[in-house]
Design a protein around this motif. Sequence first.
Motif, mmCIF file in Angstrom:
data_model
loop_
_atom_site.group_PDB
_atom_site.id
_atom_site.type_symbol
_atom_site.label_atom_id
_atom_site.label_comp_id
_atom_site.label_asym_id
_atom_site.label_seq_id
_atom_site.Cartn_x
_atom_site.Cartn_y
_atom_site.Cartn_z
ATOM 1 N N ASP A 205 -3.921 71.067 31.950
ATOM 2 C CA ASP A 205 -3.534 71.882 33.141
ATOM 3 C C ASP A 205 -2.334 72.744 33.128
ATOM 4 O OD1 ASP A 205 -5.321 69.987 34.576
ATOM 5 O OD2 ASP A 205 -4.038 68.537 34.862
ATOM 6 N N GLY A 206 -2.574 73.369 31.755
ATOM 7 C CA GLY A 206 -1.481 74.454 31.462
ATOM 8 C C GLY A 206 -0.425 74.119 30.868
ATOM 9 N N ASP A 241 -13.178 65.084 33.165
ATOM 10 C CA ASP A 241 -11.866 65.541 33.195
ATOM 11 C C ASP A 241 -11.545 66.563 31.938
ATOM 12 O OD1 ASP A 241 -11.185 64.367 35.454
ATOM 13 O OD2 ASP A 241 -10.058 62.706 34.544
ATOM 14 N N TRP A 242 -12.496 66.838 30.998
ATOM 15 C CA TRP A 242 -12.254 67.517 30.065
ATOM 16 C C TRP A 242 -12.203 69.017 30.222
ATOM 17 C CZ3 TRP A 242 -16.320 66.174 25.112
ATOM 18 C CH2 TRP A 242 -15.794 64.899 24.815
ATOM 19 N N GLY A 243 -12.565 69.469 31.393
ATOM 20 C CA GLY A 243 -12.347 70.997 31.504
ATOM 21 C C GLY A 243 -10.914 71.188 32.003
ATOM 22 N N ARG A 244 -10.101 69.991 31.919
ATOM 23 C CA ARG A 244 -8.753 70.393 32.373
ATOM 24 C C ARG A 244 -7.787 70.515 30.766
ATOM 25 N NH1 ARG A 244 -6.746 64.747 34.893
ATOM 26 N NH2 ARG A 244 -4.760 66.058 34.942
ATOM 27 N N TYR A 245 -8.650 70.575 29.720
ATOM 28 C CA TYR A 245 -7.989 70.554 28.423
ATOM 29 C C TYR A 245 -8.487 71.947 27.688
ATOM 30 C CZ TYR A 245 -6.738 65.758 28.721
ATOM 31 O OH TYR A 245 -6.155 64.332 28.970
ATOM 32 N N GLU A 246 -7.491 72.272 26.855
ATOM 33 C CA GLU A 246 -7.933 73.650 26.021
ATOM 34 C C GLU A 246 -7.037 73.752 24.787
ATOM 35 O OE1 GLU A 246 -6.738 77.554 27.979
ATOM 36 O OE2 GLU A 246 -5.240 76.489 29.117
ATOM 37 N N CYS A 247 -7.605 74.282 23.611
ATOM 38 C CA CYS A 247 -6.668 74.282 22.615
ATOM 39 C C CYS A 247 -6.383 75.866 22.521
ATOM 40 C CB CYS A 247 -7.573 74.085 21.356
ATOM 41 S SG CYS A 247 -6.843 74.475 19.655
ATOM 42 N N VAL A 248 -4.984 76.178 22.066
ATOM 43 C CA VAL A 248 -4.393 77.402 21.999
ATOM 44 C C VAL A 248 -3.978 77.429 20.574
ATOM 45 C CG1 VAL A 248 -2.593 79.003 22.890
ATOM 46 C CG2 VAL A 248 -3.738 77.389 24.363
ATOM 47 N N VAL A 249 -4.276 78.898 20.083
ATOM 48 C CA VAL A 249 -3.856 79.182 18.797
ATOM 49 C C VAL A 249 -3.006 80.275 18.983
ATOM 50 C CG1 VAL A 249 -4.564 79.939 16.372
ATOM 51 C CG2 VAL A 249 -6.027 78.162 17.672
ATOM 52 N N ILE A 257 -5.322 82.740 21.398
ATOM 53 C CA ILE A 257 -6.901 82.260 21.157
ATOM 54 C C ILE A 257 -6.960 81.137 22.157
ATOM 55 C CG2 ILE A 257 -9.046 81.804 19.943
ATOM 56 C CD1 ILE A 257 -7.896 83.497 17.649
ATOM 57 N N SER A 258 -7.592 80.910 23.098
ATOM 58 C CA SER A 258 -7.879 79.906 24.060
ATOM 59 C C SER A 258 -9.267 79.312 23.920
ATOM 60 C CB SER A 258 -7.284 79.940 25.491
ATOM 61 O OG SER A 258 -7.337 78.771 26.196
ATOM 62 N N THR A 259 -9.333 77.988 23.574
ATOM 63 C CA THR A 259 -10.719 77.308 23.498
ATOM 64 C C THR A 259 -10.888 76.318 24.531
ATOM 65 O OG1 THR A 259 -10.930 78.139 21.317
ATOM 66 C CG2 THR A 259 -12.472 76.481 22.143
ATOM 67 N N PRO A 260 -11.673 76.402 25.643
ATOM 68 C CA PRO A 260 -11.619 75.127 26.449
ATOM 69 C C PRO A 260 -12.459 74.037 25.837
ATOM 70 C CG PRO A 260 -13.233 76.807 27.024
ATOM 71 C CD PRO A 260 -12.454 77.532 25.946
ATOM 72 N N LEU A 261 -12.152 72.824 26.397
ATOM 73 C CA LEU A 261 -12.705 71.541 25.752
ATOM 74 C C LEU A 261 -14.162 71.379 26.595
ATOM 75 C CD1 LEU A 261 -12.568 69.152 24.097
ATOM 76 C CD2 LEU A 261 -11.339 67.788 25.920
ATOM 77 N N ASP A 262 -15.036 72.134 26.157
ATOM 78 C CA ASP A 262 -16.244 72.300 26.656
ATOM 79 C C ASP A 262 -17.384 71.531 25.693
ATOM 80 O OD1 ASP A 262 -18.737 72.779 27.819
ATOM 81 O OD2 ASP A 262 -18.496 75.053 27.898
#
Length: 338
Positions: A205-206, A241-249, A257-262
């Motif tokens: 969630d950011g 709820d995985w859509g609330r997560y993302e990996c940021v590099v 670089i943001s990659t959503p948990l899809d």
Amino acid sequence: MKALIGLLLLVFFDHGVSSVLHSLQYFYTASSGLTTFPEFVAVGMVDGVQMVHYDGNIRRTVLKQDWMEQLTRDYPDYLERSNGLSRGSQQAFKADIGIVKQRFNQTGDTPHCSVHTLTWVAPVRQAFPTKQRWDGNRVYNEQQKNYYTKECVNWLKKYLFYGKSTLQRTEHPRVSLLQRSPSSPVVCHATGFYPDRVVVFWMRDGQELHEQVDPGEVLPNHDGTFQVSVDLNLKAVPQEDWGRYECVVQLKGIKDISTPLDPALIRTNWEGQSGLTIPIIIGLLVLLLAAAAAVVGVLLYKKRNASDKRHKPLGSDTSSENTEGQNPAPEAQPLTTG
């Protein structure tokens, strides 16, 4: 008896307004009684990249980067000076080996310097006599302070200038989401980036996550770039709820670089196996068809052979096993009466 001692000289330099921290490191290692290792080795590194190496067996400095060739052309006395310093250190460290054996029962630490107070720090009690002796040498300590705060910094700037195409380049990371099994953590894997000062983290969630995550260390690749992985434990998180997560590099000089948990973006072992299912099935079908064809062929052959025996002329030899299948008889003709 074997002994090993080492000395690390480390200088950091903040490169102007870019706020990028660069480092110049020298590793000195002396050994005794190791037949497969030189008695003295010195290695120089800039930002973790080795640029010189001194081998006590051949007693000379070897350049490890192409850009160092240009530096030595502009500074012709560089190699001679480097060889002289390393050879002197080799003799000093050889003498220190005996002291180390006596004080540390063959192993231990050496003092390190605090240039701000011009005193030496003894990390263990066995180093205290050395600390006292070195603290009393004011001239030597002033020389050391000047070396660390001025000369090393100046040389670090020179190395950065000559090696800028290598040392100050930026290579973008390749980011992948990996998972070994449905119950395993999801791994955010970044590789192929340079320099190694990268930040990789998971967000929900950011907001940056500090729980559920297991950050790994930055590791070198064979091509001079780096890689790092950060695990995310999702055992208690429903997939909706995985859509609330993302990996940021984050790497300086490039956009985050943001990659959503899809789930569609996650590379998994079991998907890799299912991806091979179609070729495997096709291969098995081909084998089954070939086997079926072989069985049918054998049955037809036996049926035909039995038919041949029933219609074979009287007096023909039907008992020979040596010739069976080797010299098949021509197709039998129907018996006629005359």
